[in-house]
Design a protein around this motif. Structure first.
Motif, PDB file in Angstrom:
ATOM      1  N   ALA A 258     -20.381  11.482 -14.771  1.00  0.00           N
ATOM      2  CA  ALA A 258     -19.568   9.378 -15.189  1.00  0.00           C
ATOM      3  C   ALA A 258     -18.446   9.038 -14.810  1.00  0.00           C
ATOM      4  N   ASP A 259     -17.998  10.146 -13.697  1.00  0.00           N
ATOM      5  CA  ASP A 259     -17.117   8.963 -13.412  1.00  0.00           C
ATOM      6  C   ASP A 259     -16.926   9.212 -11.766  1.00  0.00           C
ATOM      7  N   GLU A 260     -17.673   9.948 -11.251  1.00  0.00           N
ATOM      8  CA  GLU A 260     -18.346  10.173  -9.596  1.00  0.00           C
ATOM      9  C   GLU A 260     -18.924   9.013  -8.950  1.00  0.00           C
ATOM     10  N   VAL A 261     -19.931   8.592  -9.972  1.00  0.00           N
ATOM     11  CA  VAL A 261     -21.216   8.111  -9.228  1.00  0.00           C
ATOM     12  C   VAL A 261     -21.824   7.260  -9.928  1.00  0.00           C
ATOM     13  N   GLY A 262     -22.001   5.851  -9.222  1.00  0.00           N
ATOM     14  CA  GLY A 262     -22.178   4.714  -9.503  1.00  0.00           C
ATOM     15  C   GLY A 262     -24.027   4.676 -10.374  1.00  0.00           C
ATOM     16  N   PRO A 263     -24.377   4.153  -9.184  1.00  0.00           N
ATOM     17  CA  PRO A 263     -26.078   4.226  -9.381  1.00  0.00           C
ATOM     18  C   PRO A 263     -26.683   4.818  -9.547  1.00  0.00           C
TER      19      PRO A 263
END
Ligand code: ATP
Ligand code: MG
Length: 389
Positions: A258-263
């Motif tokens: 949740a903190d480090e990855v986007g799409p």
């Protein structure tokens, strides 16, 4: 529905029958043991016997309906009929058919079907159908015959030393006896799909090790309850197999995603999940991973994305629902009785990103993975907890 006096279930298998003699015998034994285990689990007093290419469940009149249900819940069974057993004499068979008709014929159309497995009898099956039909005709009021699409069918199967008279042919799941194929790890989230995908591979004979990822802030007690309750339902079809839920702590990994990855978040999640499953499969001597994914069902499940996430593991990933529509999956979930538990509101936080990647390449997915995600997967899998059912 059964004629009164029915105290036996006649069980037919399907795919087992296309095997070589030796394999078939082996599979029939397995089928018998699995059926006996289900009957015992449901407290039904009954004995299962292998005969020719059939199985017979010997029970009593009170238990015959329940025993038929148990037989029809056993993987590998094509159909099951509660039957009255009589000696294979024509007059006796006609009488039994007539009694069954008096009891159950309630207007509409009927047919009599006969099957003769042995040539040792002084009558042919065509004769038996004709005479049996006459016996039924004379036993009821205002009968009407329809040989193509009758409302009710009175059937008889004649063997060397006995004849079986029945009305109902209840569909079983088909497939192969559980335990005749290799063990698989199944990822069970407890949603509608994954219990169905799990059931599908069990149907083909593979015992299943259920794995549930506990998602911390993105899961919760109800989410977990769904997974455990659906597996409990599946265990009813496999009481003689170890189906304790392997619960893996994945909260920390979820926070990092949740903190480090986007799409590409859901793709990293899948890659993490497969690695967890792979680790457990090795520990449990299982040889594949099962998921409830279907092409295009979610953005993470586009045909392109499924290909990309699969590269996270060298173990085969089996997706029995790959080409199924949701409505068909729902119908199956209802049939196998997991639907209600799957629809317990889980009320958890959403991990999916607002604008998910639908057309990833392996490079996109790999670059998106948080550092050390696979090590985290190994570590999580090491901390697996066994949940008794
Ligand atoms: P389901 O697919 O079971 O209805 P879902 O739709 O909430 O649940 P998806 O996002 O479609 O889950 O996930 C696809 C597949 O990934 C699931 O079918 C299941 O095999 C696996 N999966 C997802 N979440 C988990 C989890 N928390 N634990 C174990 N497996 C999971
Ligand atoms: Mg799904």
């Amino acid at each position: 529905m059964h004629p009164s006096g029915a105290d036996t279930v006649l069980v037919r298998h399907g795919d087992v029958g296309v095997k070589s003699r030796k394999v078939q015998t082996e599979m029939e034994r397995r089928l018998r043991d699995n059926m006996a285990a289900i009957l015992e689990d449901r407290d039904i007093d009954a004995e299962v016997e292998r005969r020719w290419s059939r199985l017979l469940v010997h029970t009593d009149e009170q238990s015959v309906e329940e025993a038929t249900t148990a037989a029809a819940d056993t993987f590998g069974v094509q159909s099951a009929s509660p039957v009255v057993v009589v000696s294979p004499e024509q007059e006796l068979i006609e009488e039994t058919l007539a009694d069954a008709a008096q009891e159950h014929y309630d207007g509409g159309t009927f047919a009599v079907r006969a099957r003769r497995a042995s040539k040792d009898h002084p009558f042919t099956s065509a004769e038996l159908e004709r005479k049996g039909g006459t016996a039924v005709w004379e036993a009821v009021e205002n009968p009407e015959v329809d040989l193509d699409d009758p409302d009710i069918t009175f059937s008889v199967e004649v063997r060397e030393t006995e004849a079986f008279v029945f009305i109902e042919k209840r569909d079983g799941p088909g497939g192969l006896p559980l335990g005749t194929q290799t063990k698989l790890v199944s990822l069970v989230s407890g949603g509608i799909d994954s219990p169905v995908s799990t059931w599908e591979v069990m149907k083909r004979g593979s015992p299943v090790i259920p794995v549930y990822l506990e998602l911390g802030d993105y899961g919760g007690a109800d989410h977990e309850a769904r997974a455990i309750e659906t597996v409990r339902k599946l265990k009813k079809y496999a009481p003689n197999h170890d189906m304790r839920v392997r619960k893996v702590p994945a909260g920390e990994a979820m926070n990092r995603l949740a903190d480090e990855v986007g799409p590409a978040r859901m793709l990293s999640f899948r890659r993490f999940m497969y690695r967890v499953a792979e680790h457990i499969a090795r520990e449990e001597s299982a040889h594949g991973i099962v998921t409830g994914e279907a092409i295009g069902q979610k953005s993470s499940q586009t045909a392109r994305n499924l290909g990309v996430v699969s590269a996270a593991t060298t173990m085969p990933i089996h997706r029995p629902l790959l080409t199924m529509d949701k409505s068909d999956i729902v119908a199956c979930a209802r049939k196998i009785d997991t639907y209600t538990d799957s629809t317990i509101p889980a009320g958890c936080n959403r991990i999916a990103p607002d604008y998910p990647e639908t057309n990833a390449t392996l490079e996109i997915a790999q670059n998106a993975d948080p550092d050390g995600i696979f090590e985290l997967a190994e570590e999580a899998a090491e901390n697996v907890e066994l949940v008794e059912l």
